[in-house]
Design a protein around this motif. Structure first.
Motif, short mmCIF file in Angstrom:
data_model
loop_
_atom_site.label_atom_id
_atom_site.label_comp_id
_atom_site.label_asym_id
_atom_site.label_seq_id
_atom_site.Cartn_x
_atom_site.Cartn_y
_atom_site.Cartn_z
N ALA A 91 0.82 -1.21 0.00
CA ALA A 91 0.00 0.00 0.00
C ALA A 91 0.85 1.27 0.00
CB ALA A 91 -0.93 0.01 1.21
N ASN A 92 2.05 1.17 0.54
CA ASN A 92 2.91 2.36 0.68
C ASN A 92 4.07 2.41 -0.31
OD1 ASN A 92 1.50 3.51 2.93
ND2 ASN A 92 2.34 1.86 4.16
N THR A 93 4.14 1.46 -1.22
CA THR A 93 5.24 1.43 -2.18
C THR A 93 5.03 2.46 -3.28
OG1 THR A 93 5.72 -0.89 -1.75
CG2 THR A 93 6.51 -0.01 -3.84
N THR A 94 6.06 3.27 -3.48
CA THR A 94 6.04 4.25 -4.57
C THR A 94 7.26 4.02 -5.45
OG1 THR A 94 7.23 5.88 -3.26
CG2 THR A 94 4.81 5.98 -3.20
N GLN A 95 7.20 4.58 -6.65
CA GLN A 95 8.29 4.39 -7.59
C GLN A 95 9.58 5.01 -7.09
OE1 GLN A 95 7.50 5.85 -11.54
NE2 GLN A 95 9.48 5.15 -12.32
N ILE A 133 -0.34 2.17 -10.41
CA ILE A 133 -0.78 3.52 -10.77
C ILE A 133 -0.67 4.45 -9.57
CG2 ILE A 133 -2.82 4.89 -11.41
CD1 ILE A 133 -3.61 2.49 -13.25
N HIS A 134 -1.09 3.96 -8.41
CA HIS A 134 -1.04 4.77 -7.18
C HIS A 134 0.40 5.18 -6.84
CE1 HIS A 134 -1.99 6.14 -3.15
NE2 HIS A 134 -1.03 5.36 -2.69
N GLY A 135 1.38 4.31 -7.14
CA GLY A 135 2.75 4.59 -6.74
C GLY A 135 3.63 5.22 -7.79
N LEU A 136 3.11 5.41 -9.00
CA LEU A 136 3.92 6.00 -10.07
C LEU A 136 4.29 7.46 -9.78
CD1 LEU A 136 2.14 4.69 -13.31
CD2 LEU A 136 4.50 4.19 -12.60
N LYS A 137 5.41 7.88 -10.36
CA LYS A 137 5.78 9.29 -10.27
C LYS A 137 4.71 10.12 -10.98
CE LYS A 137 10.76 8.47 -10.54
NZ LYS A 137 11.93 8.65 -11.41
N ARG A 138 4.56 11.35 -10.59
CA ARG A 138 3.54 12.25 -11.16
C ARG A 138 3.69 12.42 -12.67
NH1 ARG A 138 0.56 15.55 -7.55
NH2 ARG A 138 1.27 15.32 -5.41
N TYR A 140 4.01 10.38 -14.89
CA TYR A 140 3.34 9.34 -15.67
C TYR A 140 1.82 9.47 -15.65
CZ TYR A 140 7.85 7.05 -16.02
OH TYR A 140 9.17 6.78 -16.29
N ILE A 141 1.28 10.33 -14.83
CA ILE A 141 -0.17 10.47 -14.69
C ILE A 141 -0.86 10.80 -16.02
CG2 ILE A 141 -2.03 11.73 -13.51
CD1 ILE A 141 -0.39 9.65 -11.79
N PRO A 142 -0.32 11.69 -16.85
CA PRO A 142 -0.99 11.95 -18.15
C PRO A 142 -1.09 10.68 -19.02
CG PRO A 142 0.62 13.66 -17.70
CD PRO A 142 0.80 12.61 -16.64
N TYR A 143 -0.08 9.83 -18.97
CA TYR A 143 -0.11 8.60 -19.75
C TYR A 143 -1.16 7.63 -19.21
CZ TYR A 143 4.33 10.50 -21.31
OH TYR A 143 5.31 11.33 -21.79
N VAL A 144 -1.24 7.55 -17.89
CA VAL A 144 -2.24 6.69 -17.25
C VAL A 144 -3.64 7.19 -17.61
CG1 VAL A 144 -3.22 5.97 -15.03
CG2 VAL A 144 -0.73 6.00 -15.36
N THR A 145 -3.83 8.49 -17.57
CA THR A 145 -5.13 9.08 -17.92
C THR A 145 -5.49 8.77 -19.36
OG1 THR A 145 -4.72 10.85 -16.32
CG2 THR A 145 -6.45 11.23 -17.95
N SER A 146 -4.53 8.85 -20.26
CA SER A 146 -4.82 8.56 -21.67
C SER A 146 -5.19 7.09 -21.87
CB SER A 146 -3.64 8.94 -22.57
OG SER A 146 -2.56 8.05 -22.41
N ILE A 147 -4.54 6.20 -21.14
CA ILE A 147 -4.85 4.76 -21.25
C ILE A 147 -6.27 4.48 -20.77
CG2 ILE A 147 -4.33 2.51 -20.22
CD1 ILE A 147 -1.38 3.30 -20.27
N GLN A 148 -6.70 5.18 -19.74
CA GLN A 148 -8.04 4.95 -19.20
C GLN A 148 -9.13 5.27 -20.21
OE1 GLN A 148 -7.66 7.24 -15.58
NE2 GLN A 148 -6.96 5.46 -14.42
N GLY A 149 -8.82 6.05 -21.22
CA GLY A 149 -9.79 6.37 -22.26
C GLY A 149 -9.81 5.37 -23.41
N TRP A 150 -8.90 4.41 -23.40
CA TRP A 150 -8.84 3.43 -24.47
C TRP A 150 -10.03 2.48 -24.41
CZ3 TRP A 150 -3.08 1.39 -24.47
CH2 TRP A 150 -2.22 2.45 -24.77
N ASP A 151 -10.46 2.00 -25.59
CA ASP A 151 -11.56 1.02 -25.64
C ASP A 151 -11.17 -0.28 -24.95
OD1 ASP A 151 -13.21 2.74 -27.01
OD2 ASP A 151 -12.65 1.97 -28.99
N ARG A 152 -9.97 -0.74 -25.24
CA ARG A 152 -9.49 -2.00 -24.63
C ARG A 152 -8.35 -1.66 -23.70
NH1 ARG A 152 -5.59 -5.72 -24.73
NH2 ARG A 152 -4.32 -4.76 -26.34
#
Length: 168
Positions: A91-95, A133-138, A140-152
């Protein structure tokens, strides 16, 4: 240990349907003799297999079944404490300063160890991804957000490869 006892036809006296000695009657003399022999073999195997530190906990046990119950209680307490520690670490692990590959590997290893200690509730790939995702550096957040919009949605491996290419 369970597999060994099953293979040696001793499981029934350890944790099966013959954990209690049969009555000592004339008709059941052979059954009692067989039970005593199997129980003694199982007790011997326990005593030869455990560390000196655990031996003192089972010295007063009267049967293989009682040894099993005692060891289960002792070792599961340790496993539960270890499980809680690993859950907290996950729960506390970050990149932090880890590369994407190192970070993914660390999360995967923690999840694997947790799943081994708690096989009834193994960690799913989706839960693993949420921890990542929770532990990634900030950055990478735009990339994670873009992936969440993908169909698959990508698999965990595809997600890692995607982020690896973005970190180059």
């Amino acid at each position: 240990m369970e597999s060994y006892f099953v293979g040696e036809n001793l499981w029934e006296v350890v944790c099966g349907n013959a954990v209690v000695a049969p009555e000592d009657t004339q008709e059941k003399a052979d059954v009692l003799k067989d039970w005593r022999m199997k129980n003694a073999k199982a007790e011997f195997l326990f005593k030869r297999s455990i560390s000196h530190g655990l031996f003192e906990h089972i010295i007063g046990c009267k049967s293989a079944s009682e040894i099993w119950i005692t060891l289960d209680g002792l070792l599961n307490k340790k496993n539960m404490a270890r499980l809680q520690m690993l859950e907290n670490e996950l729960a506390n692990t970050t990149q932090g300063s880890l590369s994407i590959s190192q970070f993914f590997l660390k999360i995967k290893n923690l999840c694997s160890e947790i799943s081994l200690l708690d096989p009834e509730e193994p960690i799913s790939e989706a839960r693993m991804e949420r921890h990542i995702i929770h532990g990634l550096k900030r950055e990478y957040i735009p990339y994670v957000t873009s992936i969440q919009g993908w169909d698959r949605q990508p698999s965990l491996l595809e997600f890692e490869i995607f982020l690896l290419h973005k970190s180059l």
